[in-house]
Structures are given as structure tokens and as C-alpha cells.
Design an enzyme around this catalytic site. Structure first.
Site, mmCIF file in Angstrom:
data_model
loop_
_atom_site.group_PDB
_atom_site.id
_atom_site.type_symbol
_atom_site.label_atom_id
_atom_site.label_comp_id
_atom_site.label_asym_id
_atom_site.label_seq_id
_atom_site.Cartn_x
_atom_site.Cartn_y
_atom_site.Cartn_z
ATOM 1 C CB ALA A 206 -0.994 0.003 19.131
ATOM 2 C CG LEU A 207 4.309 1.125 16.559
ATOM 3 C CD1 LEU A 207 5.828 1.117 16.645
ATOM 4 C CD2 LEU A 207 3.822 2.415 15.933
ATOM 5 C CG ASP A 208 -0.904 -1.677 12.010
ATOM 6 O OD1 ASP A 208 -0.164 -0.723 11.736
ATOM 7 O OD2 ASP A 208 -2.078 -1.761 11.640
ATOM 8 C CE LYS A 209 3.996 1.158 6.109
ATOM 9 N NZ LYS A 209 3.776 2.506 5.562
ATOM 10 C CB THR A 210 7.180 -4.703 8.904
ATOM 11 O OG1 THR A 210 6.483 -5.751 9.567
ATOM 12 C CG2 THR A 210 8.667 -5.004 8.909
#
Length: 423
Positions: A339-343
Site C-alpha cells: 500500500a503506497l500513499d506517497k506520490t
């Protein structure tokens, strides 16, 4: 008024930003690689003569060279371990190879030596490349910096900077030390530290980091940390320390290695002695015992642990991903969901124009608006400017010349295009 078009970002970088300057480790500069190459060439030459039916002394000498070149270092390490009353797997490999030669299977023994020597060379190469990738980060910090004194400017080695020194950082220069802006406004590319793909505006009171790239404005920076204690230097130290840790699989292998080696030696002696006690010939008993030792040799287990992990860490480092340790890499192999939340973490790190939306009542369509924006942005070196100009060119739009261009850090650009003020 022309507003910025929306963008998306993508970058294959971790929080350490783009890949550090690539240092190439010369394979033959490593002693392990040179000896492995000699052993491999001698083995292949001997194998060619052997298959061609050449006289045995001809290929026998080449096999002997392979034994010596690939086996002397593991044998030495094994004897050192034996002197400390431990039985090393390296010594077990050498004994197995010599045992194969003793029963006439010289080719099999030489092949075992070559495989073991090659694995050692690959491990040394992977380790060296990992170290190069990590230390390459230090190259991002400039060698010199401009220090301001009561007598004017002076260029000094960055390593000689001290806390409290006042630095002048001109546009396009890398910042020489961690510190705080005391005068000037600009933007800094901090991707090497934070992973953010876009420059960050810096004003008086903002912190800056060594190795980050200054943008269009000039900054005066008060040094706040010794260069040896900068953020980027501490990152390198932490990663180097963590890279020495061992993965659980390797720890398990090392835990059972001694017992396994002792067990193999005991079992080999039993395989040799028991048939001999029941009347089997010495040659047949020795053949069976040496065959057992070669088959039971743990080289496959040893080769399946650290070399693949080191190779993975080195490959990641060459692409800008710093893996803290073999433990982290091994755990990464167990992940089935991310799960990625950083552009900018797993994207290209380059902005792209996705949509152009003219304001209602502006009288401009999307192409006309984009052409105006591209003309105003064309003199700028900002990443968003390059994205706008690239989008206009991709659509085949004419980029008109602009006059009165001005760039304000943190706010954007303004220019006159075809008699219209664009900002």
C-alpha cells in the site's frame, strides 16, 4: 490569468531520491574474481582436452591449476577455522574435491572447486557493488563551498566547514552543508534526502541539507552541522551498518553449519569403515565414501543464502533504492500486498500534463491555453515548465516567443506572449 495545468508524478525512487552517481566496480579488480576466472578458464580448457581424448597429463595439469587457483583461499580459511577448533564448510568443500580426485573423478572435483570459487567471486562482487551504491551518495555533496567572511568570499573544501560558517549558494549549485537559510529565496531539489520529486521553496528560517540542489535564487546559509554529521552522511552510515546484519535464513545456516559439517565427516567415515569391516575392498569402500561426501556436500545450501541477497541489494542500490539490510530484503520477498500513499515513490519522478481546463469565459480552448502557458514557461528550467512545454510540443502546438520573462520562486513565472500578459 493562466493557471497551472494539473500534473501527475511517477518515480522509481525511494525516500533517498534518484539514483546516486553510479560507481562501477571492476570485476577483475577483486582478487576473488581473478582466482575464480583462472580456475574457470583452466577447467574449461582441461575439459576440452579431456573430451577430445588428449593425453591425460595435458588436461590433468589444467585440472590441477583449477584446483589450486580456486581452492587455495577456501582451504586456507578452512585451516584457520580448524585451528580454532571449528569445522568450516570451506574445508569440507576442499576435502570433497580432493576425495573426488582420490577416486579418479578429477573432473567432478575440479567442477566443485570452480562452482565454489565462482560463488565466492559473485558474493564479493555483489558486496563491493552494494558498498559503491551506498557510498555513491556521498558524491552528491560538493567538494567545495563558498564561505563568506569579513574579507569577502573564499572557496574552501566542504569538509573544512564548521558550525556557524556563512555560505553563499548560487543558483544551480549544490548546498555544501546542513544549515538554515538566513537570506534569499529559492527552491531546493531535496529528492536525495526526502524523495520528493519537486523542488521545495526555501526562505529565511528554512532548513537545507548538504547535497541538495539549489534552484534559481541565491541563498545565504548558516552551517548548522559538521559536514561529517550531515543528514546524508548519517544515512550512509546507517545503511552501511545495517547492511552488515544477516538474514534469518543465513543465521540459521550458520547455526547448523558446524553441526552439519561434523555430521557429514562422521557419516563419511562410517560409510567408509562399515563396508570395509565387512570385507569390502579398500578401493570400493573409499569410492563409496567419497561419493557420499561429494553428494552430501552443502555447497548448494551455502550458495542459496547470502549471494542472492547481496546481489538483490546491489541491484537495488544501482537503481536508487537503498535496502537497509539483508533482513529487510528477505522480508520483502514475503510481501504479497503493498500500500503506497506517497506520490513519487514508485513513479517516474517527472511531472506530466494530464488535463488542460480553460476558465469559463476565457475565450480559449485547451490548445490555445496550453500554447500560451508553454510560451511563458519556455525560458524556465522548472520541472513543471518542462512538462508544460513538452505537452505543447507533443500536441504539435507552436510555441510563440515570450518577452518580459520573470520567475518568482514559490509563485511561478510571468511573461508577455503575443501582447498578452501570462502569469
Amino acid at each position: 490569468m493562466v493557471r497551472r495545468v494539473s500534473t501527475t508524478f511517477a518515480s522509481p525512487f525511494t525516500a533517498t531520491g534518484p539514483p546516486p552517481p553510479r560507481r562501477r566496480t571492476r570485476v577483475l579488480a577483486l582478487p576473488e574474481a581473478r582466482w575464480a576466472l583462472v580456475a574457470t578458464v583452466a577447467f574449461l580448457a582441461g575439459l576440452g582436452f579431456d573430451l577430445a581424448g588428449a593425453p591425460s597429463p595435458m588436461y590433468g595439469i589444467l585440472y590441477a591449476v583449477a584446483y589450486v587457483a580456486g581452492g587455495w583461499e577456501p582451504a586456507l580459511e578452512g585451516l584457520r577455522a580448524l585451528r580454532e577448533k571449528t569445522l568450516d564448510v570451506d574445508l569440507l568443500m576442499i576435502v570433497a574435491a580432493l576425495g573426488a580426485a582420490a577416486i579418479g573423478q578429477v573432473l567432478d572435483g575440479a567442477l566443485l572447486i570452480v562452482i565454489f570459487a565462482t560463488s565466492g567471486a559473485l558474493e564479493a562482487l555483489a558486496t563491493a557493488r552494494t558498498a559503491d551504491s551506498v557510498r555513491g551518495l556521498l558524491d552528491l555533496a560538493p567538494d567545495t563551498a563558498t564561505r563568506l567572511t569579513d574579507h569577502g568570499e573564499e572557496t574552501v573544501p566542504a569538509a573544512e566547514l564548521a558550525v556557524g560558517d556563512l555560505l553563499l549558494v548560487r543558483p544551480g549549485e549544490r548546498i555544501g552543508a546542513d544549515g538554515r537559510v538566513v537570506d534569499g529565496v529559492s527552491e531546493a531539489d531535496q529528492a536525495t534526502i526526502t524523495g520528493e520529486p519537486l523542488p521545495v521553496v526555501k526562505r529565511p528560517g528554512d532548513d537545507v541539507f548538504a547535497g541538495t540542489l539549489n534552484g534559481t535564487g541565491a541563498l545565504r546559509v548558516r552551517v548548522g552541522r559538521d559536514p561529517a554529521d550531515s543528514v546524508i552522511a548519517r544515512i550512509v552510515t546507517l545503511v552501511e551498518d545495517a547492511s552488515r546484519t544477516k538474514a534469518p535464513t543465513q543465521l540459521f545456516i550458520e547455526k547448523i553449519e558446524q553441526r552439519y559439517a561434523v555430521g557429514i565427516v562422521a557419516a563419511t567415515l562410517a560409510v567408509f569403515a562399515v563396508p570395509l569391516a565387512f570385507g569390502e575392498s579398500l578401493t570400493d569402500a573409499l569410492l563409496r565414501a567419497m561419493t557420499f561426501m561429494i553428494v552430501a556436500s552443502p555447497c548448494a545450501v551455502v550458495l542459496a543464502t547470502m549471494p542472492p541477497l547481496l546481489s538483490a541489494i546491489a541491484t537495488a542500490g544501482r537503481h536508487g533504492v537503498l535496502v537497509k539490510s539483508a533482513v529487510a530484503m528477505e522480508r520483502l520477498g514475503e510481501i504479497d500486498t503493498a500500500a503506497l500513499d506517497k506520490t513519487g515513490t514508485l513513479t517516474e519522478g517527472a511531472p506530466e500534463v494530464t488535463d488542460v481546463s480553460p476558465l469559463p469565459g476565457s475565450g480559449l480552448d485547451a490548445d490555445a491555453l496550453l500554447a500560451l502557458a508553454a510560451a511563458a514557461e519556455h525560458p524556465s528550467e522548472h520541472p513543471l515548465a518542462r512538462a508544460v512545454v513538452g505537452a505543447a510540443r507533443a500536441r504539435g502546438l507552436r510555441i510563440a516567443p515570450a518577452t518580459g520573462f520573470a520567475a518568482t520562486p514559490g509563485r511561478g513565472v510571468s511573461a508577455v506572449v503575443g501582447g498578452c500578459v501570462v502569469e
